[in-house]
Design an enzyme around this catalytic site. Sequence first.
Site, PDB file in Angstrom:
ATOM      1  N   HIS A 119       2.240  -6.112 -18.261  1.00 52.77           N
ATOM      2  CA  HIS A 119       0.829  -5.782 -18.030  1.00 52.77           C
ATOM      3  C   HIS A 119       0.764  -4.336 -17.554  1.00 52.77           C
ATOM      4  CE1 HIS A 119       1.820  -6.256 -13.743  1.00 52.77           C
ATOM      5  NE2 HIS A 119       2.451  -7.359 -14.097  1.00 52.77           N
ATOM      6  N   ASP A 136     -14.382 -12.549  14.307  1.00 52.17           N
ATOM      7  CA  ASP A 136     -14.689 -11.117  14.332  1.00 52.17           C
ATOM      8  C   ASP A 136     -13.506 -10.260  13.893  1.00 52.17           C
ATOM      9  OD1 ASP A 136     -13.081 -11.671  16.425  1.00 52.17           O
ATOM     10  OD2 ASP A 136     -14.323 -10.729  17.964  1.00 52.17           O
TER      11      ASP A 136
HETATM   12  N1  GLY Z   1       3.770  -9.974  -9.463  1.00 50.65           N
HETATM   13  C1  GLY Z   1       2.771 -10.264 -10.410  1.00 50.65           C
HETATM   14  C2  GLY Z   1       3.262 -10.068 -11.777  1.00 50.65           C
HETATM   15  O1  GLY Z   1       4.442  -9.927 -11.991  1.00 50.65           O
HETATM   16  O2  GLY Z   1       2.506  -9.987 -12.684  1.00 50.65           O
HETATM   17 MN    MN Z   2       4.187  -8.129 -13.134  1.00 52.00          MN
END
Ligand code: GLY
Ligand code: MN
Length: 435
Positions: free
Chosen positions: A352, A38
């Site tokens: 990214h 739970d």
């Molecule tokens: N910490 C995940 C990356 O560096 O993409």
């Molecule tokens: Mn990263």
Amino acid sequence: MDPLPFRNRRLRLLDHMAAAGGGVAIIPTAPERIRNRDTTYPYRADSYFHYLTGFPEPEAVLALIAGPSPQAILFCREKDAEKEIWDGFRYGPAAAREIFAFDAAHSIAEFEAKLPDLLADQPALWYSLGHDADWDARIVKAMNAVRAQTRAGKRAPSVTHDVRAVLDAMRLVKDDHEITLMRRAAQIAASAHRRAMLATAPGKYEYEIEAEFLHEFRRHGCQAPAYPPIVAGGANACILHYVANNQPLEDGKLILIDAGCELDGYASDITRSFPVNGRFSGPQADLYQLVLDAQTAAIAAVKPGVGFLAPHEAALRVLVQGMIDLKLLVGSRDGLIESEAYKRFYMHRTGHWLGLDVHDAGEYRQNETWTTLQAGMTLTVEPGLYVRAADDVPAAFHDIGIRIEDDVLVTAHGCEVLSCDAPKTIAAIEAEMKR
Ligand code: GLY
Ligand code: MN
Ligand code: MN
């Protein structure tokens, strides 16, 4: 709570919907998830829902109706005196409407009954299928309920648009509210990396250093780490997603730490690699300086008008030439890039998108064309080298893993390194660790 940044985003989405023919958007937040029996995992709102509402409670959904008088309607939990004694405050629809600046708000208990009416006679449904089977089933059921009323003159939307695709494009370019939070998230994580440098010493365990991050993040009001921290001593640094963090740190080895925090929904993502005993050995310094030179070249390549891949290509040229010079690779720079032989030691990309999600929303390329960087975009720049022990690799470099990762905002003429407070030159790291 300033509802304006969220309201402005809703209005932008509504404008886009209107320009594309109108319709109704349905954007649910994330469900609570059971951890065991739970006990639930710490709750986190869905990133798209958060982006448009700032509303923090589970069991909520946003409906947006485009048209001459656009409407933003929230469905959320009712106030509940008994439940609030056990589990804490709930806004309830009336206060939520007021505080978060919606046009209307209703009980979530009414949502299923009201959904067919929301869909009826709308030209299009803006929804993103396939992320949550329960929600997909609810939408399909409501669509069928409208179709069943055809003879009463009701029409179901004949077109479905992926609302996340529109939001992905919006989220790619951060507004001022987002940039302020991201700058702060990066500063907090950078101060945690400094703290980790002071705490690191031979004989300590990786988790003791991880604890420094958790303390520093919470101390500054961050809700959570943005992802499980990687605290990797010695050869563990060659495991890209090492999260066990349970080994002792050895004198003479490096430690790689990839750790960032989440502040009001926004992530930072920083990696530093440094000597456990505070002094780089010769071979460690050689590899470290190479990665740092590659990162410097990549950051210099971040500016408006270039493709997303430009920083990666800049880093790659430096890394591959350096690997030839250090006898890790044999061949010509361009030939090794062409054949991708470097991937033995550098197997990921140099960055990214960063934002609400650590690997944030947004297209990287359309067909063959990489997304063009523009002011307001935020990305990481994170070259590395990961040298596993092998007979054909110079022994001095065996089991060394290095990554240097910063968070970068594209500005009008170049970029701002949001995470610049975390030391990264050899001299700066050694000076910090001496303190
Ligand atoms: N910490 C995940 C990356 O560096 O993409
Ligand atoms: Mn990263
Ligand atoms: Mn990272």
